[in-house]
Design a protein around this motif. Structure first.
Motif, PDB file in Angstrom:
ATOM      1  N   UNK A  81       0.840  -1.202   0.000  1.00 38.19           N
ATOM      2  CA  UNK A  81       0.000   0.000   0.000  1.00 38.19           C
ATOM      3  C   UNK A  81       0.883   1.263   0.000  1.00 38.19           C
ATOM      4  N   UNK A  91      -1.628   5.608   2.851  1.00 40.52           N
ATOM      5  CA  UNK A  91      -2.431   4.542   3.459  1.00 40.52           C
ATOM      6  C   UNK A  91      -1.786   4.080   4.759  1.00 40.52           C
ATOM      7  N   UNK A 135      -8.558   5.547   7.934  1.00 43.81           N
ATOM      8  CA  UNK A 135      -8.716   6.121   6.600  1.00 43.81           C
ATOM      9  C   UNK A 135      -9.882   7.118   6.601  1.00 43.81           C
ATOM     10  N   UNK A 193     -12.995   9.216   5.300  1.00 41.58           N
ATOM     11  CA  UNK A 193     -14.030   8.832   4.343  1.00 41.58           C
ATOM     12  C   UNK A 193     -14.701  10.038   3.702  1.00 41.58           C
ATOM     13  N   UNK A 250     -18.416   5.883   2.261  1.00 42.05           N
ATOM     14  CA  UNK A 250     -17.789   4.670   1.733  1.00 42.05           C
ATOM     15  C   UNK A 250     -16.538   4.935   0.891  1.00 42.05           C
ATOM     16  N   UNK A 251     -16.337   6.176   0.477  1.00 42.88           N
ATOM     17  CA  UNK A 251     -15.200   6.446  -0.402  1.00 42.88           C
ATOM     18  C   UNK A 251     -13.964   6.888   0.383  1.00 42.88           C
ATOM     19  N   UNK A 252     -12.799   6.601  -0.186  1.00 43.91           N
ATOM     20  CA  UNK A 252     -11.549   7.038   0.417  1.00 43.91           C
ATOM     21  C   UNK A 252     -11.329   8.513   0.084  1.00 43.91           C
ATOM     22  N   UNK A 304      -8.940  10.682  -0.678  1.00 48.36           N
ATOM     23  CA  UNK A 304      -7.513  10.643  -1.004  1.00 48.36           C
ATOM     24  C   UNK A 304      -6.838  12.007  -0.880  1.00 48.36           C
ATOM     25  N   UNK A 340     -15.500   1.185  -9.496  1.00 48.29           N
ATOM     26  CA  UNK A 340     -15.614   2.224  -8.461  1.00 48.29           C
ATOM     27  C   UNK A 340     -15.355   1.616  -7.081  1.00 48.29           C
ATOM     28  N   UNK A 363     -11.550   0.535  -6.792  1.00 47.25           N
ATOM     29  CA  UNK A 363     -10.508   1.564  -6.839  1.00 47.25           C
ATOM     30  C   UNK A 363     -10.754   2.746  -5.898  1.00 47.25           C
ATOM     31  N   UNK A 364     -12.016   3.006  -5.557  1.00 43.37           N
ATOM     32  CA  UNK A 364     -12.312   4.273  -4.881  1.00 43.37           C
ATOM     33  C   UNK A 364     -12.814   4.129  -3.445  1.00 43.37           C
ATOM     34  N   UNK A 365     -13.257   2.944  -3.063  1.00 47.05           N
ATOM     35  CA  UNK A 365     -13.885   2.842  -1.741  1.00 47.05           C
ATOM     36  C   UNK A 365     -12.925   2.278  -0.693  1.00 47.05           C
ATOM     37  N   UNK A 366     -13.325   2.484   0.562  1.00 40.49           N
ATOM     38  CA  UNK A 366     -12.595   1.931   1.697  1.00 40.49           C
ATOM     39  C   UNK A 366     -12.539   0.410   1.560  1.00 40.49           C
ATOM     40  N   UNK A 390      -9.952  -0.678  -0.983  1.00 41.80           N
ATOM     41  CA  UNK A 390      -8.605  -0.450  -0.466  1.00 41.80           C
ATOM     42  C   UNK A 390      -8.230  -1.527   0.555  1.00 41.80           C
ATOM     43  N   UNK A 391      -9.214  -1.857   1.382  1.00 43.77           N
ATOM     44  CA  UNK A 391      -8.988  -2.855   2.415  1.00 43.77           C
ATOM     45  C   UNK A 391      -8.689  -4.236   1.815  1.00 43.77           C
TER      46      UNK A 391
END
Ligand SMILES: Nc1ncnc2c1ncn2[C@@H]1O[C@H](COP(=O)(O)OP(=O)(O)OP(=O)(O)O)[C@@H](O)[C@H]1O
Ligand SMILES: [Mg+2]
Lengths: 247, 353
Positions: free
Chosen positions: A99, A103, A110, A112, A116-118, A120, B214, B217-220, B223-224
């Motif tokens: 990673x 990260x 992390x 949000x 639900x989205x990271x 960044x 999506x 590539x884009x969500x927690x 990534x996890x």
């Protein structure tokens, strides 16, 4: 001067795995801005002791108190201890190699977007801030796997995580064992900085000279028991070696 | 730059402290070569599919490179693609799910039964069945700590057997008009059969692919997946609830299989006892051809699409070229090994088990 009110109190904790008693009886206190070194032979129980403080293991008996609050066994887990401001840098298990640096800096936290989205951008920004605080000039590839960095660089990210969130206690388990002399010096400088801002540090190290450079107090673990404790100013290396081998 | 200066530069780099060292140093030649090898490796799926297309175009000409044949390929790929997606989720974490073929057959049958009982919306029963098998996999694997290979191998056998029992060996057909023959069980659902045809099946696949991209590539969650494939112990020490997450991963894979089974029902027009048999192998091959290393930590939705397409094209091309099915299978096996051999970075591998 040190604030004498203890931030952490460990009282007679023990831990067994099946038949193996990794820790028989561990007790010590820690004050704000104090650096305590834990030393002892291989397999003495040092890592087990700090893993109890970190919330990885629940003690079989005994208890720990953080800021006057006795930790309920119900809450004795890593998530809770991290909320309390305790962070650990583990020697071999500090980073997730595939990673990115952001990260790894945000590991388990992390940020949000929309649930639900990271987020960044936030991660990147905070990473740059933390690295600046550590006086790091530039990191070019924040989007590449951290394994592409050198061991020292990886360790710096792990320590950065501990500094960023370990407001109360930062625990370092053999932080410089895998590093070269310059990188070691750099870690030691950071330990001083953490101490200066009032965070307590627990340092496990086999390097007694380093222990003398960094620690205020030295705790010896022998056969699973926290057998001796010294003020740095009142002890010699020879006495420490004797305590390590004989208890 | 003189040699002396160069030496000094190297020295100053070496003496940089821990944090100063984070600066990315200029690439020396061996590193550039490694970078190029890496780029080549990254693009193996695209190179492979191009070569495969050129090869069959060369062999069969217009019989391969026709609109009609490509429409056929577009219809053949989606079921395999969705199964490969299910595997991509699991393989990224470093585990495996070989029960997807059995789950496909079972879920498709449950979807057909659901429609028989509850009408149109009954197809959701199939999706639920897929998720349920996924959760079961996840619970056995994660809570009881049985390896994912063994867990899903057992599930492959059990679920197929349950399908035989539930169906009593009888198929359920999908038809576009009311059936008078009472000897066969059928459901009337023209919309479902339409869905299984070009271009609808393609639209659905593209939509699912985009959504998964999506998520991946884009969500927690996505990534996890990769982090778990990287180092589980580190995640545990950081207080991340890995046990619960693994169950979620297998549930998500089960959901993908549920979708695949639905597309399969639409495409084949029947829920049979054999549906999905051996398809777990194609799905694993598609993921591997898509450049995903089976030890986990990395993966790509887009490349998995390319992997699934490559596999379909090879099967299709060999058939058109008149190669007997057994030889076709051998060719596909060899292709798989070559693709994996190229995409592996052997320098980073210590032990192969
Ligand atoms: N999870 C575990 N399961 C079983 N035994 C364990 C476990 N963790 C530690 N032990 C055992 O408990 C003893 C103390 O281990 P611990 O890791 O605490 O020692 P240590 O002082 O940190 O040693 P080192 O200096 O080598 O890191 C050792 O004998 C070890 O083998
Ligand atoms: Mg240790």
């Amino acid at each position: 001067m040190l604030d004498q009110q203890p931030i952490l109190e460990v009282e007679d904790v023990s831990k067994s795995f099946g038949g193996v008693q990794a820790l028989k009886s561990g007790s010590f206190k820690l004050s704000r801005g104090e650096v305590i070194a834990i030393i002892g032979a291989n397999g003495a129980g040092k890592s087990s002791l700090i893993k109890i403080v970190a919330g990885v293991y629940k003690p079989d008996k005994g208890h720990i108190t953080i800021k006057d609050t006795v930790i309920d066994p119900m809450h004795h887990n890593v998530g809770y201890m991290r909320q309390m401001g305790i962070e650990v840098v583990y020697q071999d298990l500090a980073i997730v190699p595939n990673m990115t640096a952001p990260y790894n800096l945000f590991l388990g936290r992390i940020p949000r977007k929309f649930g639900i989205f990271v987020d960044e951008r936030k991660m990147r920004k905070k990473t740059e801030e933390v690295l600046a605080e550590l006086k790091v000039k530039t990191v070019q590839s924040l989007s590449r796997p951290i394994s592409e960095m050198s061991g020292g660089q990886q360790q710096s990210i792990a320590i950065g995580r501990a500094i960023a969130w370990g407001k109360e206690i930062v625990i370092l388990d053999e932080p410089t064992a895998a590093l070269g002399p310059n990188e070691t010096k750099e870690v030691e400088r950071v330990v001083h900085e953490i101490k200066d801002r009032g965070t307590a540090v627990i340092l496990i190290s086999h390097n007694l000279e380093q222990v003398f450079r960094l620690a205020d107090r030295i705790l010896v673990v022998h056969h699973g028991i926290t057998s001796k404790e010294f003020q740095k100013t009142e002890v010699t290396i020879d006495e420490l070696v004797k305590a390590i081998t004989l208890g | 730059m003189t040699i002396h200066e160069k030496t000094n530069e190297i020295k100053s780099q070496e003496s940089g402290g821990l944090f100063q060292n984070l600066r990315n140093n200029g690439l020396s030649d061996p590193q550039t070569r490694t970078k190029m090898m890496e780029r080549l490796r990254d693009n193996v799926p695209f190179i492979a599919i191009t070569l495969v297309i050129l090869l069959f175009w060369g062999i069969s000409g217009d019989r391969f490179m026709s609109l009609r044949n490509w429409t056929f390929i577009a219809q053949q790929t989606p079921v395999l693609l969705l199964l490969a997606f299910a595997l991509l989720l699991v393989v990224t974490t470093g585990s495996i799910d070989i029960s997807v073929g059995s789950n496909l057959g079972f879920s498709a049958y449950m979807a057909a039964l659901g429609m028989l009982w509850f009408g149109t919306m009954g197809f959701l029963v199939g999706i639920f069945a897929g998720v349920l098998i996924g959760i079961l996999n996840g619970v056995i694997f994660s809570l009881f700590k049985i390896s994912s290979f063994v867990t899903t191998l057992a599930m492959l056998i059990i679920v197929r057997a349950v399908l035989v029992i539930v169906s009593d060996g009888r198929s359920i057909y999908v038809s576009d008009q009311p059936m008078s023959n009472s000897n066969i069980t059928s459901i009337e659902a023209k919309w479902l059969l339409d869905l299984g045809q070009f271009p609808h099946i393609l639209y659905v696949s593209i939509a699912i692919t985009f959504l998964l991209w999506v998520v991946y590539e884009k969500t927690i969650f996505g990534q996890q997946l990769k982090a778990l494939g990287g180092n589980e112990k580190v995640l545990r020490l950081a207080g991340i609830s890995v046990t619960w997450f693994k169950i979620q991963v297998f549930a998500a894979a089960g959901f993908m299989v549920g979708l695949a089974s639905f597309i399969n029902l639409a495409r084949s027009g029947a829920a049979t006892v054999q549906a999905g048999q051996m398809q777990e192998l194609d799905a694993i091959a598609a993921v591997a051809l898509g450049g995903t290393v089976l030890t986990g930590g990395h993966g790509s939705v887009l490349k998995t699409v390319v992997g699934a397409l490559t596999l379909t094209i090879v099967a299709n091309g060999l058939t058109i070229a008149g190669v007997p099915p057994s030889w076709s299978m051998i060719a596909r096996g060899v292709l798989l090994i070559i693709a994996i051999a190229i995409s592996l970075n052997r320098k980073q591998i210590d032990v192969v088990k």
